[in-house]
Scaffold this active site. Sequence first.
Site, PDB file in Angstrom:
ATOM      1  N   SER A 152       1.062  -4.133   6.352  1.00  0.00           N
ATOM      2  CA  SER A 152       1.378  -5.545   6.108  1.00  0.00           C
ATOM      3  C   SER A 152       0.517  -6.480   6.936  1.00  0.00           C
ATOM      4  O   SER A 152      -0.685  -6.532   6.757  1.00  0.00           O
ATOM      5  CB  SER A 152       2.875  -5.804   6.354  1.00  0.00           C
ATOM      6  OG  SER A 152       3.649  -4.810   5.742  1.00  0.00           O
ATOM      7  N   HIS A 175       0.915  -4.830   0.415  1.00  0.00           N
ATOM      8  CA  HIS A 175       1.937  -5.248  -0.550  1.00  0.00           C
ATOM      9  C   HIS A 175       2.076  -6.760  -0.505  1.00  0.00           C
ATOM     10  O   HIS A 175       1.633  -7.394   0.440  1.00  0.00           O
ATOM     11  CB  HIS A 175       3.269  -4.548  -0.254  1.00  0.00           C
ATOM     12  CG  HIS A 175       3.861  -4.894   1.073  1.00  0.00           C
ATOM     13  ND1 HIS A 175       4.963  -5.683   1.208  1.00  0.00           N
ATOM     14  CD2 HIS A 175       3.480  -4.585   2.332  1.00  0.00           C
ATOM     15  CE1 HIS A 175       5.242  -5.836   2.501  1.00  0.00           C
ATOM     16  NE2 HIS A 175       4.358  -5.174   3.201  1.00  0.00           N
TER      17      HIS A 175
END
Lengths: 271, 76
Positions: A152, A175
């Site tokens: 992330s 993501h």
Amino acid sequence: MSINQYLQQLSKAPINNNGQEPEQPAPQTAPAPPVVPAETPSVAGDEAKKRIVDTITQLGQTNVPQLESNIYCLSIIGQVEGHIQLPPQNKTTKYEHLIPQLVAAEQNSKIEGVLVILNTVGGDVEAGLAIAEMVASISKPVVTLVLGGGHSIGVPIAVAGSYSFIAETATMTIHPIRLTGLVIGVPQTFEYLDKMQDRVVNFIARHSKITEEQFKDLMLRTGELTRDIGTNVIGADAVKYGLIDEVGGLGKALNKLNELIEQRRGEKVLQ
Amino acid sequence: MIFYSIMPQEIVFANFDQMNNRELREISMGAVTMLVEPTGPFEGQIVRLISPNPQDYLNPQLSPGQKISFHPSVTE
């Protein structure tokens, strides 16, 4: 396992796992012999042991950054903590501690290079981008090494340095940014999130060889992650996509950092 | 704050409402100001360092988590 058992294990087991000499012996462990003879319980040994216990209880690790070295090692672990203090079950890296340290590393003439070691699960976007921008704008060579995971918001930090490494088994999850567990009801909110996501994507595209399109493609891919859209890139894959420069571990990362330091010294002499 | 992590929010923010507010004291030692969580009458654990000198942040003795003892003194 009690701290005493842990200490016993520490004195038996070699500190590093590569079988090489440790690059930076921890200042606390150095004065104490690994096994203190039972018949001569020295005060110095007890003192050193106490200091190790103190360090473990305070920092959760046995060594702290050493000032004499010409490189500065920064580790980013657990959650990147920003404006909200996270509950104690989280292991966190607090950005307000790191940022002045980076300022000091930039300003201190004894420090010639910075090694950033990442094993993070993500965290606050603002804090993560702040660290990434600081790392990217340091004039000294910075080598980043992703061990375990750089997920992330760890991705922009991982690509921020002059050169990046990823361990063969390390992974990076790419993501979309979203508010987990909350339903996005109004278009403005979505646009806001989209803008935040663009900040991250732009930063990564600017600081690595991956293009914005390809990164977004990885970010929005379906069928790879079980509970989410996105991609999990492992070691060599991250290099293949151009996200990270090379697969390697500590030795390679330090070699590269020393090489960059030498190169910078050469440039300084030329000027 | 936007949370961007692979960890589920329910796990990260569990017990969030039960977090006890620690009582922090602001202490000045020379040019360094720090937030300290008191552990005894004149001792505590450094929580945060506030200093205009960046080199103070590289001093291991002043790093957050270190225990310090302090005594009040009168300055003129």
